[in-house]
Enzyme design. Structure first.
Site, PDB file in Angstrom:
ATOM      1  CG  ASP A   1      -0.440  -0.097   2.134  1.00  0.00           C
ATOM      2  OD1 ASP A   1       0.722   0.794   2.358  1.00  0.00           O
ATOM      3  OD2 ASP A   1      -0.150  -0.677   3.762  1.00  0.00           O
TER       4      ASP A   1
ATOM      5  CD  GLU B   1      19.912 -22.412 -16.669  1.00  0.00           C
ATOM      6  OE1 GLU B   1      18.422 -22.131 -17.477  1.00  0.00           O
ATOM      7  OE2 GLU B   1      20.259 -22.637 -16.210  1.00  0.00           O
TER       8      GLU B   1
END
Ligand code: DGJ
Length: 732
Positions: free
Chosen positions: A536, A616
Site C-alpha cells: 500500500d 544461464e
C-alpha cells in the site's frame, strides 16, 4: 491559483492541471459537493443540484419548512449520521449520553502553502512547500463541541487532490468516534463501474470491474493489514472508459490497516463513494481537547482512460511518497537465499551462494528467515532477534565483513511484529502478544502478533534491530509480516478503549519504522507481508520497494504485476528470477522470460546458482547489464499497459522515458496455439513527430506511425517465450 474561493467565502474550487473539484457551503451551512471532473471555470456549480420534495426524506430545522431540502438527497462532502441522511455516513460519533447524532455545519476555512503532514502517519510530502496547497474547511458539530477539519491538498501539476480529516473534541465531555472515514464523495449524474483488486496469498491484486448499482459495492480488510485479499485503492470508471479513453477517478488510501472502500447508488441514482478506516472493530475515544486524524486518501481524475490515471499515481507515489536515498538511487540487484535454501543453511552455504552471485555481477546478498534464535522451521524463534551463531558458525558481523569484502551489500530479513510461543521473548513477556485474556488465541503460521501499540514492545524491537544492523553493517532490511491479526486486545488499554487497538497497532508500526530509518539514513527497506499482503502507499513511504508476491512464477506474475500497476509504479515492485519447475506452480518457463518479467520491477534472483547451467550464468550477466541499461525506463519512465490478462494469447507492456527519446516493450506468449494467429502489439506514448528505430526489426518510423499502427511480430514466439524490443530516437 490552485485554490479559488469566491467572494462569499463559501464556494471552494480546487484546480489542478486537468481537473476541477468543487464544494460550496449552502445557506444552512451544509458543505455540498458540487463537481469533480474535467477542468472547468471556477463558477459555482450548485445549480446542478435538483431539489424536490422527496417522501420519507426529512428536512433539517434550518430549511424552515422547505420540504425540498433534505440531507438525504443532497450531494455532500461530510455526510452526517443520525440526522436525516440515510445513506452511508462518513463520521459517526457516540456522545456521553449514548446518542449518536453528528450534524456538522460550515464554520470557516484556512489556506496554507505546501502539504500538511498527518501526525504519526505517512502522507504525500512537499519538501519545499512548492508543489501543493492546502485548504482546511472547518465544520462544527451543532451540539457537542466536536469540530471536524476537512483537509484538502491540491497538487496542481500532478492532477491530484488529497483528503484527510481531523476530528477535535472541543466539548466538555468525552466522545467516541464510531466511524471516521477519510473521504466521502457524491456524484450526481454518472453511472460507474468500480475497479478493485482482489486476491489471496501468492495471487494478489487481480483486476476486477463491477457496475455500481443500488446494492453497495465494497471491498475491505479487517485483517489488521491492508491485505492480500483486497487493496486499499479503487477506481470509479464510467462504463465506457477503457485503458486509453474515458473518465475515471482513483481513490488510494495511504494506510496499512483495516479499511473499507465502497460505492452505492442512492434513491435518486446519485453515487456515493467512500474510503477510509473500516468502521468494524473501530471505536476511538476522544477526551476533552483530544484530536484524531484519519489517514490520507490520494484522489486523481483522468479523462484519458485508466492508463493515464495510473501514470498520475505512479508519478505522485514515486516523487511524493517514496523518499530517502533510494527514491532515485539505483536499487542493488540482489540474490535472496529463501527459495534456494529455505531454513536449511549455514555460513558456508550462504558464502557459496554469495561467491557465485558476486562473480555474476549480483550486487547484494539477502539472508532470509532462519538466522536467529531457535529457527529451524517456522514454528519457533520469532521475537528472539539474536544471531544463532551455532547455526551460522559465527557472527553476522563476520559474515557481513566477508560479503562486503566480495563487493556485495548485505541484506537481512526480519519479522519484527511477530512472536513464536516457543521463544524466549514470549516466555518472558506473554502479555506482549495480542490475545484476549482467558481465551486461546488463533495461531497462524504457528505464530502470534506482538502488540505494536505498546511502546515497550517497540523499544525492545528497536534496540534489537539497531544492535544487529549496526554490528553486521546491514545495508538492506526485508521487513516481513506473515499473518492476519485477530483476537484483538491490548493488555495496556482499558476495556473501553479496546476498539483503538487495530489503529494503534498501525501507528506503532509506523513509529518503529520511522525511528529505525532515522537511525540508519542509508538503509534500504523492502516491505513484505507474505509477499504482497501489505502493498500500500503508506508502506512505500518507508520502503520504496515491496516484495510483490510470494508467487515467483513468471506467468502468474504477469497478472499480479498487471493489477499492481494500476496504482503502484514498477520501481516499487520487488520481482525475482527463481528456479523451475516453479516452487508455487510447478510451471517451467525459460530463464530469459523469468528475467524479462522480473526486470519490470526491483530486480533480483532467488534460486540456487549452483544448479544454474553455464549458459544461464551468461544470461544472468546479460540480464543484470540489461536491467541497468533499462533502469531509467523501468524505474523512472511512463508505464503503458498494452494488453489485458487472458484476452489475448500474450501479455505486453511498455515504458517510455519522460523525454520520449526511448521506449521498450516487453511481451510474453502466455497461450500458444497451433496454427497461431498473428501477434500484433500496440505501441503507445511515443512523440508523434520524432523518429524511432525499433530494435526488433530495425525499422525507422515516425512516432505517429508507431503509435497508430503498432508492430506485428515476424514469428510467433513459442509458449512462454518473451521478447523485449526497444524504440530509440534517431535523427532522420
Ligand atoms: C514470507 C516471504 O514473503 C518470503 O519471501 C520469505 O521471506 C518467508 N516469509 C520467510 O519466512
Amino acid at each position: 491559483m490552485a485554490i479559488i474561493i469566491n467572494e462569499s467565502g463559501r464556494v471552494f474550487t480546487l484546480q489542478t492541471k486537468n481537473s476541477t473539484y468543487q464544494m460550496a457551503a449552502d445557506s444552512c451551512g451544509v458543505l455540498l459537493h458540487t463537481y469533480y471532473g474535467a477542468k472547468i471555470d471556477a463558477v459555482d456549480m450548485s445549480s446542478l443540484i435538483h431539489k424536490s420534495d422527496v417522501g420519507f426524506s426529512g428536512n433539517p430545522v434550518e430549511a424552515e419548512g422547505d420540504r425540498t431540502y433534505s440531507l438525504d438527497c443532497l450531494p455532500q462532502e461530510l455526510p452526517t449520521s443520525g440526522v436525516g441522511d440515510y445513506r452511508s455516513d462518513m463520521i459517526r460519533i457516540i456522545h456521553h449520553d449514548g446518542s449518536c447524532a453528528a450534524d456538522f455545519r460550515f464554520a470557516g476555512y484556512e489556506v496554507k502553502m505546501g502539504a500538511l503532514d498527518i501526525p504519526g502517519m505517512p502522507s504525500l510530502y512537499d519538501t519545499d512547500n512548492e508543489k501543493a496547497q492546502t485548504l482546511i474547511i472547518k465544520m462544527s458539530e451543532k451540539a457537542s463541541g466536536a469540530v471536524v477539519s476537512l483537509i484538502y491538498g491540491v497538487w496542481e501539476d500532478s492532477d491530484v487532490i488529497t483528503r484527510s480529516v481531523k476530528v477535535e473534541n472541543r466539548g466538555s465531555h468525552s466522545i467516541v468516534l464510531d466511524k471516521a472515514l477519510s473521504c466521502s464523495m457524491d456524484f450526481m449524474y454518472s453511472d460507474f463501474d468500480m475497479i478493485y483488486f482482489s486476491g489471496r496469498h501468492a495471487m494478489e491484486r487481480n483486476f476486477q470491474r463491477t457496475p455500481v448499482g443500488f446494492a453497495q459495492v465494497a471491498v475491505s480488510s479487517t485483517r489488521g493489514t491492508s491485505s492480500h485479499h483486497y487493496n486499499p485503492a479503487v477506481i470509479l470508471a464510467k462504463p465506457e472508459t477503457t485503458e486509453t479513453a474515458g473518465e475515471c477517478y482513483g481513490m488510494c488510501l495511504v494506510y496499512s490497516g483495516n479499511f473499507i472502500a465502497s460505492a452505492q447508488k442512492d434513491q435518486r441514482e446519485q453515487t456515493r463513494a467512500q474510503i477510509g478506516i473500516h468502521p468494524d472493530w473501530f471505536k476511538f475515544t476522544l477526551n476533552e481537547g483530544e484530536e484524531f486524524y484519519t489517514p490520507q486518501v490520494i484522489m486523481s481524475y483522468s479523462n484519458e482512460g485508466l492508463g493515464q490515471l495510473s501514470r498520475q499515481y505512479h508519478d505522485i507515489i514515486r516523487e511524493h511518497i517514496c523518499r530517502r536515498e533510494y527514491k532515485h538511487a539505483r536499487r542493488p540487484v540482489l540474490i535472496n537465499n529463501w527459495e534456494a535454501t529455505y531454513f536449511d543453511f549455514n555460513e558456508e552455504k550462504i558464502l557459496k551462494i554469495a561467491k557465485q552471485a558476486a562473480d555474476l555481477g549480483i550486487e547484494m546478498l539477502v539472508l532470509d528467515d532462519g538466522w536467529f534464535g531457535k529457527r529451524e522451521d517456522d514454528n519457533s524463534g520469532l521475537g528472539d532477534w539474536f544471531v544463532n551463531e551455532k547455526k551460522m558458525g559465527g557472527s553476522l558481523k563476520q559474515l557481513g565483513e566477508k560479503l562486503h569484502a566480495m563487493g556485495l551489500k548485505f541484506g537481512l530479513w526480519f519479522e519484527p511484529e511477530m512472536v513464536s510461543e516457543d521463544s524466549d521473548l514470549y516466555r518472558a513477556h506473554p502479555d506482549w502478544a495480542i490475545q484476549i485474556p482467558m481465551r486461546s488465541p488463533t495461531r497462524s503460521r504457528n505464530q502470534l502478533v506482538l502488540d505494536m501499540s505498546r511502546s515497550d514492545v517497540r523499544e525492545y524491537l528497536l534496540e534489537r534491530m539497531t544492535d544487529i544492523i549496526s554490528n553486521a553493517q546491514i545495508d538492506y532490511v526485508k521487513w516481513d509480516m506473515n499473518r492476519s491479526i485477530c483476537d484483538i486486545y491490548s493488555a495496556v488499554l482499558p476495556s473501553d478503549r479496546q476498539g483503538e487497538v487495530y489503529h494503534r497497532y498501525v501507528l506503532g508500526v509506523y513509529d518503529l519504522l520511522e525511528r529505525l530509518l532515522a537511525r540508519f539514513p542509508h538503509l534500504l527497506l523492502e516491505g513484505c507481508s507474505g509477499g504482497g499482503g501489505r502493498f500500500d502507499a503508506a508502506m512505500l513511504y518507508y520502503s520504496p520497494q515491496i516484495w510483490c508476491s510470494d508467487n515467483t512464477d513468471a506467468v502468474n506474475r504477469l497478472d499480479i504485476q498487471y493489477g499492481t500497476s494500476f496504482f503502484y509504479p514498477t520501481s516499487t515492485v520487488g520481482a525475482h528470477v527463481s528456479a523451475v519447475p516453479n516452487h508455487q506452480t510447478g510451471r517451467i518457463t525459460p530463464f530469459k522470460t523469468r528475467g524479462d518479467v522480473a526486470m519490470s520491477g526491483s530486480f533480483g534472483y532467488e534460486l540456487d546458482l549452483g544448479s544454474v547451467s553455464d549458459e544461464e550464468k551468461l544470461m544472468v550477466k546479460q540480464q543484470i547489464a540489461d536491467f541497468h541499461s533499462y533502469y531509467e525506463l523501468t524505474h523512472e519512465g511512463d508505464y503503458y499497459r498494452l494488453t489485458v490478462p487472458k484476452t489475448k494469447p500474450f501479455m505486453a507492456w511498455e515504458f517510455v522515458l519522460k523525454d520520449k527519446s526511448r521506449a521498450m516493450i516487453t511481451m510474453v506468449m502466455t497461450e500458444r496455439e497451433g496454427n497461431p494467429l498473428p501477434v500484433h502489439l500496440p505501441v503507445s506514448g511515443l512523440d508523434k513527430d520524432k523518429f524511432y528505430r525499433c530494435s526488433y526489426n530495425d525499422v525507422v518510423l515516425r512516432g505517429n506511425v508507431w503509435n497508430n499502427c503498432g508492430i506485428t511480430l515476424k514469428e510467433i514466439p513459442a509458449q512462454y517465450e518473451s521478447i523485449i524490443m526497444e524504440f530509440n530516437e534517431v535523427n532522420e
